[in-house]
Design a protein around this motif. Structure first.
Motif, short mmCIF file in Angstrom:
data_model
loop_
_atom_site.label_atom_id
_atom_site.label_comp_id
_atom_site.label_asym_id
_atom_site.label_seq_id
_atom_site.Cartn_x
_atom_site.Cartn_y
_atom_site.Cartn_z
N ASP A 12 0.90 -1.15 0.01
CA ASP A 12 -0.19 0.02 0.13
C ASP A 12 0.97 1.25 0.06
O ASP A 12 0.57 2.21 -0.61
N ASP A 13 1.95 1.14 0.65
CA ASP A 13 2.93 2.30 0.78
C ASP A 13 4.06 2.15 -0.13
O ASP A 13 5.02 2.93 -0.21
N HIS A 14 4.26 1.21 -0.99
CA HIS A 14 5.40 0.83 -1.73
C HIS A 14 4.68 0.86 -3.37
O HIS A 14 4.77 -0.29 -3.88
N LEU A 15 4.30 1.84 -3.66
CA LEU A 15 3.71 1.82 -5.27
C LEU A 15 4.86 1.28 -6.23
O LEU A 15 4.33 1.01 -7.42
N GLU A 16 6.04 1.27 -6.11
CA GLU A 16 7.09 0.89 -7.11
C GLU A 16 7.36 -0.64 -6.84
O GLU A 16 8.03 -0.99 -7.59
N VAL A 17 6.54 -1.24 -5.94
CA VAL A 17 6.74 -2.63 -5.84
C VAL A 17 5.28 -3.24 -6.11
O VAL A 17 4.30 -2.89 -5.82
N ASP A 18 5.38 -4.27 -7.17
CA ASP A 18 4.07 -5.06 -7.57
C ASP A 18 4.02 -6.07 -6.59
O ASP A 18 4.96 -6.84 -6.17
N LEU A 19 2.72 -6.71 -6.41
CA LEU A 19 2.30 -7.80 -5.81
C LEU A 19 1.81 -8.52 -7.07
O LEU A 19 0.61 -8.39 -7.60
N VAL A 20 2.36 -9.98 -7.19
CA VAL A 20 1.82 -11.04 -8.08
C VAL A 20 1.57 -12.32 -7.49
O VAL A 20 2.31 -12.83 -6.38
N LEU A 21 0.53 -12.77 -7.59
CA LEU A 21 -0.09 -14.09 -6.67
C LEU A 21 0.10 -15.17 -7.61
O LEU A 21 -0.37 -15.26 -8.75
N ALA A 22 0.91 -16.30 -7.39
CA ALA A 22 0.92 -17.41 -8.36
C ALA A 22 0.08 -18.68 -7.80
O ALA A 22 0.02 -19.13 -6.68
N THR A 23 -0.69 -19.29 -8.90
CA THR A 23 -1.30 -20.29 -8.66
C THR A 23 -0.73 -21.25 -9.80
O THR A 23 0.30 -20.80 -10.56
N ASN A 24 -1.16 -22.45 -9.82
CA ASN A 24 -0.48 -23.46 -10.89
C ASN A 24 -0.94 -23.12 -12.47
O ASN A 24 -0.75 -23.75 -13.20
N LYS A 25 -2.03 -22.34 -12.27
CA LYS A 25 -2.64 -22.11 -13.55
C LYS A 25 -2.32 -20.86 -14.15
O LYS A 25 -2.02 -20.48 -15.21
N ASP A 26 -2.36 -19.74 -13.31
CA ASP A 26 -2.26 -18.34 -13.55
C ASP A 26 -1.59 -17.37 -12.66
O ASP A 26 -1.45 -17.99 -11.72
N TYR A 27 -1.04 -16.40 -13.04
CA TYR A 27 -0.34 -15.62 -12.23
C TYR A 27 -1.70 -14.21 -11.98
O TYR A 27 -2.17 -13.88 -12.94
N TYR A 28 -1.87 -13.51 -10.76
CA TYR A 28 -2.66 -12.62 -10.63
C TYR A 28 -2.00 -11.17 -10.39
O TYR A 28 -1.02 -11.33 -9.28
#
Length: 271
Positions: free
Chosen positions: A99-115
């Motif tokens: 929330d306070d690190h706009l220069e950092v992305d969060l990507v969530l990994a499943t075995n099918k897709d990334y979110y």
């Protein structure tokens, strides 16, 4: 006597162009013909592994450990034998760190897709997803609880400087509740607590009735250290850092010189 060989992918099995050298394929087939089980043990999800596994041309039941040890699969139909995922509350907690690190992305990994948590994926996140043949789907943080498939890995991505700053600020807090590993310059990964490649390998060893002394592991990265320590015989790539090499019994050639093939033939098949 070595009965199972666990092999990391990036920087190990694959060369620096993300190609699978023919020499590595040949040596792996020789090991299988000698009755040795081959296990791909990687931080990648299924989408980023199956195309390479298919190149190996193996027709017996083998195993893959994905998502840095959070899931175990057999390769005849890619069913899941073991999985340890992040809960919805974990995901919401991990999202709050950006929330306070706009220069950092969060990507969530499943075995099918990334979110990708946000509206428009960054170039870094898109390039990483493309490199492992995985769809990158934008999702708003308000919709995170709607993800139905297991989320095994939360990945914080950005420039090296941004991830350095993020890790310095939050790592101590994060590892109190999760497992964290800096697997690449642009990437800090968070897994369920007490999860790593060694825990996935231990689950497989238990199922197969083997002992760690019968395992050889080959790796190059920080996320390989636990599995190198777990196995009876540990091999580090020449391109590994000195810190990783300190956990190895032997050093093989680098990943552009088919170091996996050399390790299999020199340390297993020749003995």
């Amino acid at each position: 006597m070595i009965q199972l060989i666990a092999i990391d992918m990036d920087g190990t099995l694959l060369d620096s162009q993300k190609k699978l050298p023919q020499e590595n394929i040949n040596a792996i087939q020789e090991a299988v013909a000698a009755g040795i089980k081959i296990v791909i043990c990687t931080g990648r999800s299924q989408a980023g592994v199956k195309p390479y596994f298919d190149q190996l041309g193996l027709h017996e039941e083998e195993y893959v450990i994905l998502n840095n040890g959070c899931s175990l699969h057999e390769t005849l139909n890619w069913s899941t034998l073991y999985g340890k995922s992040l809960s919805h509350s974990d995901i919401l907690d991990l999202q709050s760190y950006v929330d306070d690190h706009l220069e950092v992305d969060l990507v969530l990994a499943t075995n099918k897709d990334y979110y990708f948590v946000g509206e428009k994926p960054s170039e870094i996140a898109q390039a990483d997803a493309d490199s492992v043949f995985t769809n990158l789907l934008p999702i708003k943080k308000e919709a995170l609880s709607t993800i139905e498939e297991p989320v095994y890995n939360a990945m914080y991505m950005g420039t090296q400087e941004a991830i350095d700053a993020f890790q310095n600020q939050y790592e101590i807090e994060i590892v109190n509740a999760y497992t964290g590993v800096r697997s690449q310059d642009f990437l800090y990964e968070v897994l369920p607590q007490h999860s790593n490649k060694a825990t996935g390998l231990a689950e497989l060893v238990k199922r197969l009735g083997l002992d760690p002394s019968q395992i050889m592991t080959i790796g190059d990265g920080n996320n390989d250290i636990e599995m190198l320590d777990f196995s009876g015989f540990a091999v580090a790539m020449e391109n590994a850092s000195e810190a990783v090499k300190g956990h190895a019994d032997k050093i093989t050639l680098n990943n552009d010189q088919a170091g996996v093939a050399y390790a299999i033939r020199e340390f297993v098949l020749k003995s």
